[in-house]
Write a protein that holds these residues in place. Structure first.
Motif, PDB file in Angstrom:
ATOM      1  N   THR A  88      -3.970   4.572  -4.834  1.00  0.00           N
ATOM      2  CA  THR A  88      -5.325   4.671  -4.267  1.00  0.00           C
ATOM      3  C   THR A  88      -5.348   4.445  -2.758  1.00  0.00           C
ATOM      4  O   THR A  88      -6.400   4.591  -2.137  1.00  0.00           O
ATOM      5  CB  THR A  88      -6.252   3.639  -4.933  1.00  0.00           C
TER       6      THR A  88
ATOM      7  N   GLU B 183       0.932   2.331  -3.556  1.00  0.00           N
ATOM      8  CA  GLU B 183      -0.335   2.187  -4.282  1.00  0.00           C
ATOM      9  C   GLU B 183      -1.059   3.545  -4.250  1.00  0.00           C
ATOM     10  O   GLU B 183      -1.442   4.021  -3.162  1.00  0.00           O
ATOM     11  CB  GLU B 183      -1.174   1.092  -3.628  1.00  0.00           C
TER      12      GLU B 183
ATOM     13  N   TRP C  91       0.787  -1.248   0.000  1.00  0.00           N
ATOM     14  CA  TRP C  91       0.000   0.000   0.000  1.00  0.00           C
ATOM     15  C   TRP C  91       0.808   1.281   0.000  1.00  0.00           C
ATOM     16  O   TRP C  91       0.269   2.339  -0.328  1.00  0.00           O
ATOM     17  CB  TRP C  91      -0.950   0.010   1.207  1.00  0.00           C
TER      18      TRP C  91
END
Length: 718
Positions: free
Chosen positions: A144, A142, A139
């Motif tokens: 988003t 990432e 994450w």
């Protein structure tokens, strides 16, 4: 008909070789960078080594040279974690939070557990390295998701690391001047999680989809503010939505307090001191564990344990533990262990098994070292693929602790044998009672509130016998040294139950020169509601859960008793009019009755079923293992056990071979010595040369009437 490939090439397009390279790059990028789903990473789950030093670690270590300053910083950070754990224990709502089944930890920026609270369930924090590493891996980059100051992540899916999905963890990143320097984490055994049975630990789960909430590491808040829609989603999938909300807030508050106080250390000293302190704690612990292993003799140490259930049927499930120690290299193997069971929730994850190994070292062998991932990084593990010890992500694992407890016991015995040859600062102890014997429940309580969770009897295990003294009665569990058994009145206030007995059980421990500690027998009657769902999770109703050590006996079996009342009115009349006849133990109930109804003995694990008002469930928690030959026990200590009803006359006479005056419990020393000499002579008469013993006792396979899971190959470690 599809056109031939060459007709698809537009004028001016790249040559065929370039197109192939572009296609290869496209598909490679698609497969590697855009997965359909971010599942558990084998590179994280299978690797227990410390993450490599980062550039920030190197910079911090180069800037810090004062060892005293590092020691003071480490002490300050440990106090911060202990304070946060105490705060969490006071504010959490789950029974596990109230009685110490929780922990707080501080993780490196890469995700390694660097320091943990000194009390609570340290194995929670040890397991949580893996989910933090998944957050870092999946994450941070990432777009988003991302990881920014004020973000909050949540997790309970043990396939990403953890004990089981009844435990829920919350993590927040700690940034200083834009740099991620650490993670704060808090874990509580929440229990209820929406599984097919109430309480979060479902013996009837046949797949991972029956086990309730499976929360892969997910961002649930930004700027320290929960997304109400996400919290609402979680609440709608559990039977106790209020507890879910309260405990998420409690964990966030604890982590925010950790972050606040870590930043005080940073402001007081420097961010590099904190970074260097965390890194040095990890590396020094790993190096010290390796050094201490070098002081022990080389060799191979083995133990075999047997679980007597798959949760839904009686089976002997084999757990093999082998420690191969050479210099500072220690390899833990489980070859010969029973196979994974695809439709039973008893399977184990390697991160949990490794965390249990470190838990044992932290709580029993080297508790003086910082509690962190350095312990387990000093050891190599070889878990047999496809066994219950390494089952894979598709196998249910909500009750993984059932199998893991046998791994813990086997490893404890191996370590005890290893440590016995190194007299000094290690106290060799017979196996602690090693099973999570407990009852779960669900329904409306006497106040009309929905409740679903786990009784706390798990925290009353009998301690193992020491080399120089007896084990402690009804002590803390092997995985949480400071856990509390709690007040029965609190349970009677919150739950529709009446505790008509909670006693130390007779003949409940392992016998030996020093005996193990006894544990409790709990008698819960449904009270104040028409019906209430009860179930149990445990083993050992037919085959003992733990062995003894060096001639000591293992604990006895501990079956479940269920009493069905003729009617609640008849039971109430018996309690009111004939209270002196009401049984106080399962043995008394079976022998003498005393309540209107019928009693039966069952397997220790039972799926949830509705009990009517007046029905009674009696759960036995096991005692610790004995140490040394029972014939060497002081006869006066045997009489003391007899007076205190820790043992029966049968045990005093047949196991300890003590001759005494039954009226006054006075030992006849001469007759006792003669009885023991006679027993020693009888042992010699029964003894055989090793080769003859093997020929007489060894079998090529288990008896046909013994359902058995596991290797019977004599060439394996077993």
């Amino acid at each position: 008909m599809n056109p031939p490939p060459e007709t698809l090439v537009a004028p001016g397009a790249p040559a065929a070789t370039d197109r192939e390279a572009q296609a290869e790059a496209f598909f490679r990028e698609l497969l590697d960078e855009r997965p359909v789903m971010y599942g558990p990473s084998a590179a994280i789950i299978d690797d227990n080594r410390l993450s490599p030093r980062s550039a920030a670690d190197e910079r911090a270590l180069a800037s810090v040279s004062d060892g005293v300053e590092v020691t003071i910083a480490q002490n300050r950070l440990e106090v911060i974690l202990e304070s946060a754990k105490e705060m969490l224990e006071q504010t959490g709502a789950a029974p596990g939070a109230k009685w110490g089944d929780l922990t707080c930890g501080l993780y490196s920026a890469a995700g390694d557990l660097a320091l943990a609270s000194s009390s609570g369930v340290v194995v929670f924090a040890a397991c949580a390295s893996a989910p933090v590493k998944h957050i870092v891996k999946d994450w941070i980059d990432e777009p988003t998701v991302g990881v920014r100051p004020g973000d909050v992540f949540y997790h309970n899916d043990a396939r990403y690391g953890g004990v089981h999905n009844a435990d829920q963890s919350l993590f927040i990143p700690i940034f200083v001047e834009g740099e991620l320097i650490a993670w704060a984490g808090a874990t509580i055994h929440e229990g209820e999680n929406g599984a097919t049975e109430p309480g979060g630990l479902s013996p009837s789960a046949l797949s991972v989809y029956d086990e309730g909430l499976k929360i892969s590491p997910v961002k649930v808040a930004e700027d320290y503010t929960f997304r109400r829609d996400l919290v609402n989603l979680l609440q709608n999938n559990v039977r106790d939505p209020l507890m879910q909300l309260i405990d998420m807030r409690a964990k966030l508050a604890a982590c925010m307090r950790i972050e606040e106080r870590v930043k005080e250390v940073v402001a007081d000293r420097s961010p590099d001191l904190v970074l260097a302190t965390l890194r040095l704690a990890l590396e020094r612990t790993r190096d010290e564990v390796k050094r201490r292993f070098t002081e022990m003799p080389d060799g191979i140490f083995r133990t075999v344990c047997f679980c007597d259930t798959t949760l839904l049927e009686d089976r002997l499930l084999k757990m093999v533990v082998e420690l191969d120690k050479r210099g500072d290299k220690v390899v833990c193997r489980t070859h010969g262990t029973g196979p994974a069971i695809l439709d039973r929730a008893i399977n184990m994850d390697p991160t949990f098994a490794r965390a249990l190994f470190s838990n044992n070292l932290m709580n029993f062998f080297w508790p003086d070292l910082p509690r962190n991932a350095g312990y387990v990084s000093a050891i190599e593990f070889e878990f047999e693929e496809g066994s219950v010890a390494k089952s894979g992500a598709e196998c249910p694992n909500a009750l993984s602790m059932i199998a893991a407890c046998f791994f813990q016991t086997g490893m404890h015995v191996c370590m005890s044998k290893l440590a016995y040859n190194r007299p000094g600062d290690i106290e060799v102890i017979a196996p602690w009672y090693g099973m999570t014997q407990s009852m779960f429940y669900g329904g409306l309580n006497q106040w009309g509130m929905p409740v679903a969770n786990l009784m706390i009897d798990i925290n009353s295990m009998g301690g193992g016998a020491h080399a120089d003294r007896d084990g402690e009665h009804s002590c803390a569990p092997f995985f949480a040294a400071m856990a509390d058994y709690g007040e029965i009145e609190d349970r009677e206030t919150e739950l529709p139950i009446l505790a008509i007995g909670r006693n130390l059980n007779k003949d409940n421990h392992g016998y030996g020169r020093h005996r193990g500690g006894s544990s409790v027998e709990c008698m819960y009657m449904v009270w104040g509601v028409p019906e209430f769902a009860l179930g149990t999770l445990a083993t050992g109703s037919k085959f003992p859960t733990i062995p003894g050590l060096f001639g000591g006996y293992g604990g006895p079996s501990s079956p479940l008793t269920i009493f069905r009342a003729d009617s609640s009115e008849a039971v109430k009349e018996a309690l009111r009019e004939r209270a002196h006849e009401v049984p106080r133990t399962a043995d008394q109930l079976h022998r003498e009755g005393g309540l209107p109804g019928t009693a039966e003995t069952r397997r220790a694990t039972q799926t949830a079923e509705f009990a009517k008002e007046g029905d009674l469930w009696i759960l036995q928690v096991g005692g610790g293992g004995g140490y040394g030959d029972p014939l060497e026990r002081d006869p006066q200590a045997v009489m003391k056990d007899l007076r205190e009803e820790r043992i029966s006359a049968w045990v005093a006479e047949r196991v300890y071979h003590v001759v005494y005056d039954a009226e006054h419990l006075r030992v006849d020393a001469a007759a006792t010595e003669a009885a023991r000499d006679a027993e020693r002579a009888a042992r010699k008469a029964r003894s055989l040369p090793y080769e003859e013993f093997v020929a007489q006792w060894r079998r090529d396979e288990p008896p046909a009437n013994v359902p058995f899971l596991g290797s019977w190959d004599w060439g394996t470690a077993a």
